[in-house]
Design a protein around this motif. Sequence first.
Motif, PDB file in Angstrom:
ATOM      1  N   VAL A 122       0.677  -0.967   0.066  1.00 30.16           N
ATOM      2  CA  VAL A 122       0.360   0.035  -0.203  1.00 30.16           C
ATOM      3  C   VAL A 122       0.725   1.743  -0.156  1.00 30.16           C
ATOM      4  O   VAL A 122       2.046   1.243   0.511  1.00 30.16           O
ATOM      5  CB  VAL A 122      -1.058   0.483   1.252  1.00 30.16           C
ATOM      6  CG1 VAL A 122      -1.944   1.577   1.427  1.00 30.16           C
ATOM      7  CG2 VAL A 122      -2.019  -1.189   1.303  1.00 30.16           C
ATOM      8  N   GLU A 123       0.577   2.202  -0.844  1.00 31.82           N
ATOM      9  CA  GLU A 123       0.823   3.801  -0.514  1.00 31.82           C
ATOM     10  C   GLU A 123       1.396   4.085   0.439  1.00 31.82           C
ATOM     11  O   GLU A 123       0.133   3.552   0.948  1.00 31.82           O
ATOM     12  CB  GLU A 123       0.392   4.257  -1.024  1.00 31.82           C
ATOM     13  CG  GLU A 123       0.990   6.041  -2.373  1.00 31.82           C
ATOM     14  CD  GLU A 123       0.797   6.942  -1.208  1.00 31.82           C
ATOM     15  OE1 GLU A 123       2.051   8.089  -0.587  1.00 31.82           O
ATOM     16  OE2 GLU A 123       0.713   6.923  -0.818  1.00 31.82           O
ATOM     17  N   LYS A 182      -1.064   6.532   1.971  1.00 30.63           N
ATOM     18  CA  LYS A 182      -2.330   6.237   2.394  1.00 30.63           C
ATOM     19  C   LYS A 182      -2.224   4.896   3.293  1.00 30.63           C
ATOM     20  O   LYS A 182      -3.163   4.768   4.197  1.00 30.63           O
ATOM     21  CB  LYS A 182      -3.206   5.448   1.122  1.00 30.63           C
ATOM     22  CG  LYS A 182      -3.849   4.995   1.770  1.00 30.63           C
ATOM     23  CD  LYS A 182      -5.283   4.165   0.882  1.00 30.63           C
ATOM     24  CE  LYS A 182      -5.002   6.050  -0.492  1.00 30.63           C
ATOM     25  NZ  LYS A 182      -7.175   5.803  -0.204  1.00 30.63           N
ATOM     26  N   ARG A 201      -4.375   5.653   7.038  1.00 30.16           N
ATOM     27  CA  ARG A 201      -5.520   4.075   7.029  1.00 30.16           C
ATOM     28  C   ARG A 201      -5.755   4.070   8.077  1.00 30.16           C
ATOM     29  O   ARG A 201      -6.039   2.697   9.055  1.00 30.16           O
ATOM     30  CB  ARG A 201      -5.877   3.340   6.037  1.00 30.16           C
ATOM     31  CG  ARG A 201      -6.331   4.249   5.242  1.00 30.16           C
ATOM     32  CD  ARG A 201      -6.871   4.347   4.889  1.00 30.16           C
ATOM     33  NE  ARG A 201      -7.850   4.443   4.424  1.00 30.16           N
ATOM     34  CZ  ARG A 201      -8.826   5.999   3.078  1.00 30.16           C
ATOM     35  NH1 ARG A 201      -9.412   6.329   4.516  1.00 30.16           N
ATOM     36  NH2 ARG A 201      -9.174   5.637   2.428  1.00 30.16           N
ATOM     37  N   GLY A 211     -11.545  -3.520  -6.435  1.00 25.16           N
ATOM     38  CA  GLY A 211     -11.146  -3.473  -6.252  1.00 25.16           C
ATOM     39  C   GLY A 211     -11.327  -2.557  -4.884  1.00 25.16           C
ATOM     40  O   GLY A 211     -12.805  -2.704  -4.272  1.00 25.16           O
ATOM     41  N   PRO A 262     -10.640  -0.503  -2.298  1.00 26.52           N
ATOM     42  CA  PRO A 262     -11.385   1.720  -2.155  1.00 26.52           C
ATOM     43  C   PRO A 262     -10.366   1.826  -1.065  1.00 26.52           C
ATOM     44  O   PRO A 262     -10.070   3.060  -0.946  1.00 26.52           O
ATOM     45  CB  PRO A 262     -12.644   1.485  -2.298  1.00 26.52           C
ATOM     46  CG  PRO A 262     -13.624   0.904  -1.801  1.00 26.52           C
ATOM     47  CD  PRO A 262     -12.893   0.001  -2.424  1.00 26.52           C
ATOM     48  N   GLY A 290      -6.702   1.492  -1.504  1.00 27.56           N
ATOM     49  CA  GLY A 290      -6.817   1.705  -2.958  1.00 27.56           C
ATOM     50  C   GLY A 290      -5.718   0.199  -4.326  1.00 27.56           C
ATOM     51  O   GLY A 290      -5.104   1.161  -4.645  1.00 27.56           O
ATOM     52  N   ASN A 300      -6.051  -3.283  -5.962  1.00 32.73           N
ATOM     53  CA  ASN A 300      -7.106  -5.270  -5.858  1.00 32.73           C
ATOM     54  C   ASN A 300      -6.755  -5.963  -4.780  1.00 32.73           C
ATOM     55  O   ASN A 300      -5.760  -6.164  -4.540  1.00 32.73           O
ATOM     56  CB  ASN A 300      -6.900  -5.494  -7.790  1.00 32.73           C
ATOM     57  CG  ASN A 300      -6.861  -4.313  -8.393  1.00 32.73           C
ATOM     58  OD1 ASN A 300      -7.725  -3.521  -8.380  1.00 32.73           O
ATOM     59  ND2 ASN A 300      -6.708  -4.711  -9.964  1.00 32.73           N
TER      60      ASN A 300
END
Length: 173
Positions: free
Chosen positions: A33-34, A37, A41, A154, A156, A159, A161
């Motif tokens: 994950v970026e 983000k 989160r 996806g 959300p 962000g 899959n």
Amino acid sequence: MQQPEIRLAGVEDAEAGAWCHLQCWQEAYADLVEPAKLAERTADIPTRISRWSQAAREGRQRWIALNPDPAAEVRDRVVGFVAIRPNDDEDAVVPLEVQAIYVRKAWWSTGLGSRLMEVATGNQPASLWVLEGNERAIRFYRRQGFSADGVVSGDPFFGVNELRMVRTRMFHA
């Protein structure tokens, strides 16, 4: 290493469960994950505690693995968890979904994940969603009798899959 006790989570476990949840995301998703983000989160502990409390009050099935160290602080008191629910996928071929299963990095490769899966599913047919590229988790799920069914969705929240994996038969290790 002493094995953690596994039991159903109650409202009193909300804070420790929430800390485990967020720290597991940080440990498992650091390369998936970026970073900004992931940081966003995993920053809101009050909201995650509230969600854990609500789940316990509603009687949702979440099992927690308790750190065998009695001196563990609240953020390290729970070292893993698993949550199940009835499968709500429109095209579900099995009635049970493993909504979440996480183990703290220090407990990876100890057998704790397998114990949690067995306690929660009773080795029944089930499905789950896993982040695409999470090869460590995918290997674990394959050892538990799951295989990808080709459905990708996806996510959300992070962000990225997700891949659906399904275990259509009773599983015996």
